[in-house]
Design an enzyme around this catalytic site. Structure first.
Site, mmCIF file in Angstrom:
data_model
loop_
_atom_site.group_PDB
_atom_site.id
_atom_site.type_symbol
_atom_site.label_atom_id
_atom_site.label_comp_id
_atom_site.label_asym_id
_atom_site.label_seq_id
_atom_site.Cartn_x
_atom_site.Cartn_y
_atom_site.Cartn_z
ATOM 1 N N SER A 135 0.824 -1.223 0.000
ATOM 2 C CA SER A 135 0.000 0.000 0.000
ATOM 3 C C SER A 135 0.854 1.268 0.000
ATOM 4 O O SER A 135 1.936 1.306 0.589
ATOM 5 C CB SER A 135 -0.884 0.028 1.238
ATOM 6 O OG SER A 135 -1.602 -1.169 1.339
ATOM 7 N N PRO A 137 0.345 5.890 -0.015
ATOM 8 C CA PRO A 137 -0.625 6.917 0.376
ATOM 9 C C PRO A 137 -1.763 7.097 -0.642
ATOM 10 O O PRO A 137 -2.906 7.303 -0.274
ATOM 11 C CB PRO A 137 0.231 8.175 0.498
ATOM 12 C CG PRO A 137 1.589 7.656 0.871
ATOM 13 C CD PRO A 137 1.733 6.346 0.161
ATOM 14 N N TRP A 165 1.012 2.043 5.991
ATOM 15 C CA TRP A 165 0.302 0.979 6.726
ATOM 16 C C TRP A 165 1.147 -0.284 6.820
ATOM 17 O O TRP A 165 0.599 -1.384 6.916
ATOM 18 C CB TRP A 165 -1.049 0.622 6.089
ATOM 19 C CG TRP A 165 -1.915 1.762 5.720
ATOM 20 C CD1 TRP A 165 -2.434 2.022 4.490
ATOM 21 C CD2 TRP A 165 -2.386 2.797 6.581
ATOM 22 N NE1 TRP A 165 -3.176 3.171 4.521
ATOM 23 C CE2 TRP A 165 -3.172 3.670 5.799
ATOM 24 C CE3 TRP A 165 -2.215 3.084 7.936
ATOM 25 C CZ2 TRP A 165 -3.786 4.795 6.325
ATOM 26 C CZ3 TRP A 165 -2.818 4.205 8.459
ATOM 27 C CH2 TRP A 165 -3.599 5.043 7.659
ATOM 28 N N THR A 167 2.655 -2.954 8.384
ATOM 29 C CA THR A 167 2.614 -3.563 9.718
ATOM 30 C C THR A 167 3.980 -4.146 10.063
ATOM 31 O O THR A 167 4.590 -4.861 9.253
ATOM 32 C CB THR A 167 1.542 -4.685 9.743
ATOM 33 O OG1 THR A 167 0.315 -4.133 9.281
ATOM 34 C CG2 THR A 167 1.360 -5.250 11.141
ATOM 35 N N SER A 187 -1.113 -1.750 -20.448
ATOM 36 C CA SER A 187 -1.345 -2.641 -19.300
ATOM 37 C C SER A 187 -0.795 -2.020 -18.024
ATOM 38 O O SER A 187 0.417 -1.824 -17.899
ATOM 39 C CB SER A 187 -0.703 -4.011 -19.523
ATOM 40 O OG SER A 187 -0.757 -4.736 -18.317
ATOM 41 N N GLU A 251 -3.380 -15.088 1.863
ATOM 42 C CA GLU A 251 -3.640 -14.095 2.895
ATOM 43 C C GLU A 251 -5.118 -13.995 3.256
ATOM 44 O O GLU A 251 -5.462 -13.515 4.321
ATOM 45 C CB GLU A 251 -3.122 -12.734 2.395
ATOM 46 C CG GLU A 251 -3.057 -11.693 3.485
ATOM 47 C CD GLU A 251 -2.765 -10.284 3.009
ATOM 48 O OE1 GLU A 251 -2.114 -10.128 1.960
ATOM 49 O OE2 GLU A 251 -3.222 -9.349 3.682
HETATM 50 C C1 LIG Z 1 -4.687 -3.541 10.207
HETATM 51 C C2 LIG Z 1 -4.138 -3.224 8.836
HETATM 52 C C3 LIG Z 1 -2.891 -3.710 8.480
HETATM 53 C C4 LIG Z 1 -2.367 -3.409 7.228
HETATM 54 N N1 LIG Z 1 -1.113 -3.872 6.920
HETATM 55 C C5 LIG Z 1 -0.586 -3.599 5.716
HETATM 56 C C6 LIG Z 1 0.732 -4.040 5.394
HETATM 57 O O1 LIG Z 1 1.417 -4.657 6.221
HETATM 58 N N2 LIG Z 1 1.228 -3.737 4.170
HETATM 59 C C7 LIG Z 1 0.503 -3.058 3.246
HETATM 60 O O2 LIG Z 1 1.004 -2.872 2.139
HETATM 61 N N3 LIG Z 1 -0.740 -2.594 3.518
HETATM 62 C C8 LIG Z 1 -1.297 -2.838 4.733
HETATM 63 N N4 LIG Z 1 -2.544 -2.364 5.047
HETATM 64 C C9 LIG Z 1 -3.228 -1.489 4.100
HETATM 65 C C10 LIG Z 1 -4.428 -2.107 3.426
HETATM 66 O O3 LIG Z 1 -4.065 -3.089 2.507
HETATM 67 C C11 LIG Z 1 -5.188 -0.954 2.764
HETATM 68 O O4 LIG Z 1 -5.655 -0.094 3.789
HETATM 69 C C12 LIG Z 1 -6.367 -1.426 1.932
HETATM 70 O O5 LIG Z 1 -5.920 -2.125 0.807
HETATM 71 C C13 LIG Z 1 -7.278 -0.259 1.488
HETATM 72 O O6 LIG Z 1 -6.551 0.754 0.897
HETATM 73 P P1 LIG Z 1 -6.753 2.277 1.364
HETATM 74 O O7 LIG Z 1 -6.592 2.326 2.853
HETATM 75 O O8 LIG Z 1 -5.840 3.120 0.553
HETATM 76 O O9 LIG Z 1 -8.262 2.633 1.054
HETATM 77 P P2 LIG Z 1 -8.863 3.099 -0.353
HETATM 78 O O10 LIG Z 1 -8.373 2.211 -1.425
HETATM 79 O O11 LIG Z 1 -8.617 4.557 -0.486
HETATM 80 O O12 LIG Z 1 -10.402 2.822 -0.129
HETATM 81 C C14 LIG Z 1 -11.250 3.710 0.612
HETATM 82 C C15 LIG Z 1 -12.665 3.156 0.566
HETATM 83 O O13 LIG Z 1 -13.136 3.135 -0.790
HETATM 84 C C16 LIG Z 1 -13.556 1.842 -1.165
HETATM 85 N N5 LIG Z 1 -13.187 1.560 -2.563
HETATM 86 C C17 LIG Z 1 -12.000 1.832 -3.152
HETATM 87 N N6 LIG Z 1 -12.007 1.414 -4.428
HETATM 88 C C18 LIG Z 1 -13.226 0.857 -4.648
HETATM 89 C C19 LIG Z 1 -13.852 0.222 -5.777
HETATM 90 N N7 LIG Z 1 -13.223 0.052 -6.920
HETATM 91 N N8 LIG Z 1 -15.124 -0.260 -5.624
HETATM 92 C C20 LIG Z 1 -15.793 -0.122 -4.444
HETATM 93 N N9 LIG Z 1 -15.258 0.486 -3.348
HETATM 94 C C21 LIG Z 1 -13.989 0.958 -3.447
HETATM 95 C C22 LIG Z 1 -12.788 0.892 -0.235
HETATM 96 O O14 LIG Z 1 -13.485 -0.332 -0.095
HETATM 97 C C23 LIG Z 1 -12.756 1.701 1.048
HETATM 98 O O15 LIG Z 1 -13.962 1.533 1.756
HETATM 99 C C24 LIG Z 1 -3.095 -2.629 6.292
HETATM 100 C C25 LIG Z 1 -4.354 -2.126 6.676
HETATM 101 C C26 LIG Z 1 -4.872 -2.400 7.917
HETATM 102 C C27 LIG Z 1 -6.199 -1.819 8.300
#
Ligand SMILES: Cc1cc2nc3c(=O)[nH]c(=O)nc-3n(C[C@H](O)[C@H](O)[C@H](O)COP(=O)(O)OP(=O)(O)OC[C@H]3O[C@@H](n4cnc5c(N)ncnc54)[C@H](O)[C@@H]3O)c2cc1C
Length: 386
Positions: A135, A137, A165, A167, A187, A251
């Site tokens: 992930s 920002p 994020w 972990t 692509s 996962e």
């Molecule tokens: C406890 C925890 C541990 C984590 N650990 C890691 C880690 O170790 N490494 C790592 O890389 N990441 C990690 N993450 C990050 C996690 O993978 C991301 O938070 C997650 O993929 C969502 O991305 P975002 O936070 O950018 O939200 P966004 O992608 O910005 O999404 C925001 C909201 O919009 C919705 N949304 C977005 N796109 C769509 C779509 N196409 N259709 C419908 N709804 C949509 C989402 O469902 C969400 O509700 C962790 C997150 C948590 C909470």
């Protein structure tokens, strides 16, 4: 795939798997008696390197891997049973969880012989902690839009970008970073690669991101002109998307996707008094039957992984249903606690603490590892609805 092609068969657990379950339970009893496994006061995977080493000493990290890399060549279902026992008992497995579940299997599947020989035995010994650098920002759900770049330079790669994020990055030895290594016209998914980086490499800066529960598990990881030798590339240049997709099936379907709040149910049952209301018993019965059906579903996916399949859609179903269940458990237990007279012997106070932590932690269940909205998109596509 169509909805009618979704076929989940419940596997029979072998005598070996059931024997392993007893071994794990005996280990846990020993740990409790010696005071090394105190009752959990938090939800989530605790982090304890000594516990990881003790688990490794039993041969339970890399359980399914080939013996030549430190594994035990046991089945995926045996590994499932072992993890189910460890998670249900809230054993702090965070120091090896990612390496055992994901990084190790990715190296086993896509890594070079040198990478396998170098990393896998150390992971199996409980000596290496890995974290996941996917992930960013601006790129969470839409991971293919990531901006971290690895540019080819003589003898290796120069990495620039920012992950968030992440972990346990502050406790890890290595991070597997997903980065763009080339641009392929037409692509978005091609041209992305996985690169292993030692977190102590110059140019890597790890800063804490504090959670709502006031804890430091997440981090932001900045890469500024980080040089990674050629042997840090995992698999083929440009094939990272396919590799990560395979990784996500590991996962998304395991017992960690439906057992996160299990301690709340177990501890609640312990403190309910003799005059428990019928409505409470019915609620607990409903939760328990839901739990058992999720377990069957999750076990079926483990069995498909064992057969060498890539059950991405099925794994997404487990994670969607499992994480919703985990959140519902927190709500139900909170309601029950406020309406019942609990046995007061210290256990009820601990349950309150656990519940408080769960309330701040539970929103993460449906976000980590891919949000539920994204999972439903994958399911819809997989069964031909999209
Ligand atoms: C406890 C925890 C541990 C984590 N650990 C890691 C880690 O170790 N490494 C790592 O890389 N990441 C990690 N993450 C990050 C996690 O993978 C991301 O938070 C997650 O993929 C969502 O991305 P975002 O936070 O950018 O939200 P966004 O992608 O910005 O999404 C925001 C909201 O919009 C919705 N949304 C977005 N796109 C769509 C779509 N196409 N259709 C419908 N709804 C949509 C989402 O469902 C969400 O509700 C962790 C997150 C948590 C909470």
């Amino acid at each position: 795939m169509s909805a009618t092609n979704l076929k989940l068969e419940l596997p029979q657990l072998t005598p070996e798997a059931e024997h392993l379950r007893q071994e794990v339970r005996a280990f846990l009893a020993e740990e409790r008696t010696s005071g090394r496994l105190p009752p959990a006061e938090k939800i989530g995977l605790g982090f304890d390197r000594d516990m990881t080493r003790r688990i490794a000493a039993r041969g339970w990290i890399g359980l399914t891997w080939p013996k030549q890399y430190g594994g035990k060549e046991r089945s995926a279902l045996e590994r499932y049973v072992m993890n189910e026992e460890l998670l249900a008992a809230a054993v702090p497995v965070g120091a090896h969880w990612v390496a055992d579940r994901q990084s190790g299997p990715v190296l086993l599947k896509f890594g070079t012989e040198e990478q396998k020989q170098f990393f896998l035995p150390k992971i199996a010994a409980g000596d290496l902690t890995f974290c996941i650098g996917m992930s960013e920002p601006e790129s969470g759900s839409d991971l293919a839009s990531l901006k971290t770049r690895a540019e080819k330079v003589p003898g290796g790669w120069r990495v620039n970008g920012r992950k968030i994020w992440t972990t346990n990055a502050h406790r890890a030895h290595y991070i597997i970073v997903l980065a763009r290594t080339s641009t392929v016209e037409g692509s978005r998914h091609a041209g992305i690669s996985q690169i292993i980086i030692d977190v102590t490499t110059p140019g890597v800066t790890i800063s804490p991101v504090w959670s709502m529960a006031g804890e430091h598990d997440f981090n932001e990881v900045l890469f500024e002109d980080v040089f990674v030798p050629d042997d840090g590339l995992v698999g083929q240049e440009g094939n990272g998307w396919n590799q990560v997709s395979a990784e996500l099936a590991y996962e998304r379907s395991g017992p960690e996707r439906w057992l996160s709040s299990f301690r709340l149910i177990a501890e609640l049952i312990d403190v309910l008094g003799p005059d428990t209301r019928t409505a409470t018993l019915e609620e607990l019965g409903r939760l328990t039957s839901h739990l058992l059906s999720l377990r069957q579903l999750s076990l079926s996916v483990a069995s498909m992984i064992q057969q060498g399949k890539s059950p991405n859609v099925e794994a997404s179903i487990v994670k969607d249903l499992g994480t919703k269940f985990e959140q519902e458990t927190v709500r139900v237990v909170r309601n029950i606690i406020s309406s019942e007279d609990l046995v007061s012997d210290g256990k009820a106070e601990r349950l309150q603490k656990l519940l408080y932590h769960a309330l701040t932690y539970a929103p993460a269940f449906t976000i980590r590892g891919g949000t539920n909205e994204i999972l439903r998109g994958i399911i819809a596509k997989g069964i031909g609805l999209r």
